[in-house]
Design a protein around this motif. Structure first.
Motif, PDB file in Angstrom:
ATOM      1  N   LYS A  91     -15.649  -8.964 -52.455  1.00 40.98           N
ATOM      2  CA  LYS A  91     -14.430  -9.451 -51.796  1.00 40.98           C
ATOM      3  C   LYS A  91     -13.333  -8.390 -51.855  1.00 40.98           C
ATOM      4  O   LYS A  91     -12.639  -8.129 -50.866  1.00 40.98           O
ATOM      5  CB  LYS A  91     -13.964 -10.756 -52.466  1.00 40.98           C
ATOM      6  CG  LYS A  91     -12.668 -11.313 -51.923  1.00 40.98           C
ATOM      7  CD  LYS A  91     -12.838 -11.816 -50.509  1.00 40.98           C
ATOM      8  CE  LYS A  91     -11.551 -12.473 -50.031  1.00 40.98           C
ATOM      9  NZ  LYS A  91     -11.171 -12.027 -48.703  1.00 40.98           N
ATOM     10  N   SER A 110     -17.899  -7.894 -46.288  1.00 40.95           N
ATOM     11  CA  SER A 110     -17.807  -9.361 -46.212  1.00 40.95           C
ATOM     12  C   SER A 110     -19.145  -9.962 -45.798  1.00 40.95           C
ATOM     13  O   SER A 110     -19.490 -11.068 -46.227  1.00 40.95           O
ATOM     14  CB  SER A 110     -16.669  -9.801 -45.284  1.00 40.95           C
ATOM     15  OG  SER A 110     -16.864  -9.335 -43.979  1.00 40.95           O
ATOM     16  N   GLY A 111     -19.923  -9.230 -44.995  1.00 44.25           N
ATOM     17  CA  GLY A 111     -21.269  -9.694 -44.655  1.00 44.25           C
ATOM     18  C   GLY A 111     -22.174  -9.726 -45.875  1.00 44.25           C
ATOM     19  O   GLY A 111     -22.952 -10.667 -46.072  1.00 44.25           O
ATOM     20  N   LEU A 114     -21.242 -12.711 -47.868  1.00 47.16           N
ATOM     21  CA  LEU A 114     -21.808 -13.950 -47.320  1.00 47.16           C
ATOM     22  C   LEU A 114     -23.298 -14.074 -47.610  1.00 47.16           C
ATOM     23  O   LEU A 114     -23.811 -15.187 -47.728  1.00 47.16           O
ATOM     24  CB  LEU A 114     -21.540 -14.032 -45.814  1.00 47.16           C
ATOM     25  CG  LEU A 114     -20.110 -14.407 -45.453  1.00 47.16           C
ATOM     26  CD1 LEU A 114     -19.879 -14.262 -43.952  1.00 47.16           C
ATOM     27  CD2 LEU A 114     -19.778 -15.817 -45.917  1.00 47.16           C
ATOM     28  N   PRO A 118     -23.105 -17.716 -49.305  1.00 47.57           N
ATOM     29  CA  PRO A 118     -23.012 -18.136 -47.903  1.00 47.57           C
ATOM     30  C   PRO A 118     -21.871 -19.108 -47.594  1.00 47.57           C
ATOM     31  O   PRO A 118     -21.434 -19.188 -46.457  1.00 47.57           O
ATOM     32  CB  PRO A 118     -24.361 -18.813 -47.641  1.00 47.57           C
ATOM     33  CG  PRO A 118     -25.269 -18.361 -48.726  1.00 47.57           C
ATOM     34  CD  PRO A 118     -24.398 -18.021 -49.892  1.00 47.57           C
ATOM     35  N   GLY A 119     -21.373 -19.813 -48.568  1.00 44.78           N
ATOM     36  CA  GLY A 119     -20.299 -20.776 -48.324  1.00 44.78           C
ATOM     37  C   GLY A 119     -18.916 -20.229 -48.597  1.00 44.78           C
ATOM     38  O   GLY A 119     -17.941 -20.995 -48.625  1.00 44.78           O
ATOM     39  N   ASN A 120     -18.774 -18.929 -48.773  1.00 44.05           N
ATOM     40  CA  ASN A 120     -17.486 -18.335 -49.116  1.00 44.05           C
ATOM     41  C   ASN A 120     -16.545 -18.388 -47.910  1.00 44.05           C
ATOM     42  O   ASN A 120     -16.704 -17.641 -46.945  1.00 44.05           O
ATOM     43  CB  ASN A 120     -17.683 -16.898 -49.600  1.00 44.05           C
ATOM     44  CG  ASN A 120     -16.438 -16.305 -50.192  1.00 44.05           C
ATOM     45  OD1 ASN A 120     -15.405 -16.242 -49.534  1.00 44.05           O
ATOM     46  ND2 ASN A 120     -16.531 -15.861 -51.429  1.00 44.05           N
ATOM     47  N   ASP A 121     -15.564 -19.301 -47.969  1.00 47.77           N
ATOM     48  CA  ASP A 121     -14.633 -19.510 -46.851  1.00 47.77           C
ATOM     49  C   ASP A 121     -13.834 -18.257 -46.517  1.00 47.77           C
ATOM     50  O   ASP A 121     -13.632 -17.938 -45.352  1.00 47.77           O
ATOM     51  CB  ASP A 121     -13.662 -20.660 -47.153  1.00 47.77           C
ATOM     52  CG  ASP A 121     -14.329 -22.021 -47.059  1.00 47.77           C
ATOM     53  OD1 ASP A 121     -15.361 -22.137 -46.361  1.00 47.77           O
ATOM     54  OD2 ASP A 121     -13.815 -22.977 -47.676  1.00 47.77           O
ATOM     55  N   MET A 124     -16.000 -15.883 -44.597  1.00 51.18           N
ATOM     56  CA  MET A 124     -16.252 -16.360 -43.240  1.00 51.18           C
ATOM     57  C   MET A 124     -15.029 -16.127 -42.347  1.00 51.18           C
ATOM     58  O   MET A 124     -15.160 -15.653 -41.210  1.00 51.18           O
ATOM     59  CB  MET A 124     -16.620 -17.845 -43.254  1.00 51.18           C
ATOM     60  CG  MET A 124     -18.039 -18.098 -43.719  1.00 51.18           C
ATOM     61  SD  MET A 124     -18.562 -19.812 -43.494  1.00 51.18           S
ATOM     62  CE  MET A 124     -17.949 -20.547 -45.006  1.00 51.18           C
ATOM     63  N   LYS A 125     -13.850 -16.437 -42.863  1.00 48.79           N
ATOM     64  CA  LYS A 125     -12.621 -16.221 -42.089  1.00 48.79           C
ATOM     65  C   LYS A 125     -12.402 -14.740 -41.815  1.00 48.79           C
ATOM     66  O   LYS A 125     -11.974 -14.348 -40.730  1.00 48.79           O
ATOM     67  CB  LYS A 125     -11.418 -16.803 -42.834  1.00 48.79           C
ATOM     68  CG  LYS A 125     -11.397 -18.311 -42.840  1.00 48.79           C
ATOM     69  CD  LYS A 125     -10.251 -18.854 -43.669  1.00 48.79           C
ATOM     70  CE  LYS A 125     -10.337 -20.362 -43.748  1.00 48.79           C
ATOM     71  NZ  LYS A 125      -9.395 -20.929 -44.708  1.00 48.79           N
ATOM     72  N   GLN A 127     -14.741 -12.430 -41.569  1.00 48.64           N
ATOM     73  CA  GLN A 127     -15.712 -12.039 -40.548  1.00 48.64           C
ATOM     74  C   GLN A 127     -15.233 -12.451 -39.153  1.00 48.64           C
ATOM     75  O   GLN A 127     -15.285 -11.658 -38.218  1.00 48.64           O
ATOM     76  CB  GLN A 127     -17.076 -12.700 -40.835  1.00 48.64           C
ATOM     77  CG  GLN A 127     -17.826 -12.088 -41.982  1.00 48.64           C
ATOM     78  CD  GLN A 127     -18.729 -10.978 -41.534  1.00 48.64           C
ATOM     79  OE1 GLN A 127     -19.523 -11.132 -40.614  1.00 48.64           O
ATOM     80  NE2 GLN A 127     -18.610  -9.834 -42.183  1.00 48.64           N
ATOM     81  N   GLU A 128     -14.747 -13.684 -39.034  1.00 44.17           N
ATOM     82  CA  GLU A 128     -14.243 -14.171 -37.742  1.00 44.17           C
ATOM     83  C   GLU A 128     -13.064 -13.321 -37.265  1.00 44.17           C
ATOM     84  O   GLU A 128     -12.999 -12.929 -36.098  1.00 44.17           O
ATOM     85  CB  GLU A 128     -13.819 -15.631 -37.852  1.00 44.17           C
ATOM     86  CG  GLU A 128     -14.974 -16.593 -38.024  1.00 44.17           C
ATOM     87  CD  GLU A 128     -14.518 -18.005 -38.386  1.00 44.17           C
ATOM     88  OE1 GLU A 128     -13.301 -18.296 -38.331  1.00 44.17           O
ATOM     89  OE2 GLU A 128     -15.390 -18.821 -38.733  1.00 44.17           O
TER      90      GLU A 128
END
Length: 193
Positions: A91, A110-111, A114, A118-121, A124-125, A127-128
């Motif tokens: 992170k 960040s990939g 994940l 895999p559930g790391n909010d 995920m944010k 990455q988006e």
């Protein structure tokens, strides 16, 4: 951190200077804002335990807090070498890369995070956010639109306004506009009203 907790850790480290409690003491110093002491304790302790992951994490956090991004990256990279599944280090590396505008590297870290979590909010944010920014950048590049950087161009203000007032304007663009196709050359001059 309470002074009594730091004093207790200092005593325990003095009693066993070759032990691993130095990382806890350094973290207590970090939380208390005593960064030079934290670094001093970490330096001494890492001589005896160079691959101690917890100490390397504390080292990275101290460097991040003090703004030494290069050393923070080094510390967290070492953590990932020792423990490829360190959520904290992955992170931190993703955040450091994003803050420095290194989107591809931030996406990579960040990939990897994940993959581990895999559930790391947050990941995920991130990455988006990064993929969205990359898509916008690619759309602009493919459209041939040239972002114009503002330069200091002083224009006279409107009548009746303080003559010292200035307005920024876009500079004249000359030459072909880079992109998939060339556009005609133009030179815009700004005339006073």
């Amino acid at each position: 951190m309470a002074a009594s907790e730091i004093e207790k850790l200092e005593r325990l480290v003095r009693e066993n200077p070759k032990g691993r409690l130095f990382a806890s003491l350094a973290d207590a110093y970090r939380k208390d804002g005593q960064f030079p002491k934290a670094l001093e304790v970490l330096e001494a302790g890492l001589k005896n335990h160079p691959d101690y992951v917890s100490a390397r994490v504390v080292l990275g956090r101290v460097h991040m807090t003090t703004g030494d991004r290069v050393k923070a990256r080094e510390a967290f990279s070492r953590v990932v070498e020792l423990d490829p599944e360190s959520v904290i280090a992955l992170k931190a590396l993703a955040d450091l890369a994003e803050e420095e505008g290194e989107s591809n590297e931030a996406l990579r870290w960040s990939g990897q995070l994940l993959t581990v979590d895999p559930g790391n909010d947050d990941a995920m944010k991130q990455q988006e956010r990064l993929t969205s920014a990359a898509k916008i950048h690619e759309d602009v590049r493919l459209s041939g639109i040239v972002p114009v950087v503002m330069e200091d161009v002083v224009l006279p203000g409107p009548v009746g306004v303080d003559p010292e007032a200035t307005v920024r304007a876009f500079p004249a663009i000359t030459g072909p506009i880079p992109g998939p196709t060339s556009a005609p050359t133009f030179n815009a001059a700004i005339e006073p009203l």
